[in-house]
Design an enzyme around this catalytic site. Sequence first.
Site, mmCIF file in Angstrom:
data_model
loop_
_atom_site.group_PDB
_atom_site.id
_atom_site.type_symbol
_atom_site.label_atom_id
_atom_site.label_comp_id
_atom_site.label_asym_id
_atom_site.label_seq_id
_atom_site.Cartn_x
_atom_site.Cartn_y
_atom_site.Cartn_z
ATOM 1 C CD GLU A 133 -8.757 -8.536 -3.530
ATOM 2 O OE1 GLU A 133 -7.609 -9.015 -3.310
ATOM 3 O OE2 GLU A 133 -9.560 -8.282 -2.610
ATOM 4 C CE LYS B 24 -3.780 -2.304 2.447
ATOM 5 N NZ LYS B 24 -4.581 -2.295 3.692
ATOM 6 C CE1 TYR C 23 -9.801 -2.142 0.479
ATOM 7 C CE2 TYR C 23 -9.272 -0.244 -0.893
ATOM 8 C CZ TYR C 23 -8.880 -1.239 -0.009
ATOM 9 O OH TYR C 23 -7.562 -1.326 0.368
ATOM 10 C CG ASN D 240 -3.201 -2.725 7.084
ATOM 11 O OD1 ASN D 240 -3.037 -2.455 5.900
ATOM 12 N ND2 ASN D 240 -4.257 -3.372 7.517
ATOM 13 C CG HIS E 54 -5.190 -6.054 -0.145
ATOM 14 N ND1 HIS E 54 -6.339 -6.201 0.595
ATOM 15 C CD2 HIS E 54 -5.365 -6.775 -1.282
ATOM 16 C CE1 HIS E 54 -7.188 -6.979 -0.078
ATOM 17 N NE2 HIS E 54 -6.621 -7.329 -1.219
#
Length: 138
Positions: A126, A9, A49, A112, A115
């Site tokens: 995805e 990310k 998302y 974080n 992914h």
Amino acid sequence: MERTFVAIKPDGVKRGLVGEILQIFEKRAYRIVALKILNVTDEQAQKHYEEHIGKPFYPGLIDYITSGPIVAMVLEGENIVNEARRIMGSTDPNKAEIGTIRATYAQIMQRNIIHGSDSVESAKREMSIYFDESELCE
């Protein structure tokens, strides 16, 4: 062989952690079959998302993933979906097992670092958001 989608990310890219994270997967002998750096478009973010549409944190997810470049990849290996998620650790770095990517590098849950798809079906969906079939190496 199973395939999964993984993305480093924006915070991981900005902090210069791409090489270290790639090395973790390569040392485990997982094969990288696709890899690129890109700026996620609003359309890609919304597709990625879509299961969170309407939830209070949805706008923040979109803002975050589009805030800078990501490194998108497809990994291949035995049981790679579950193994990649185990290597990444809990989405909350404060609860992640010591030695996992998130425990080592992430600072807060909202940033974080990485992914990973949560199922083979999600991985296929995805992968198709970020890669054309022709971009996957055999």
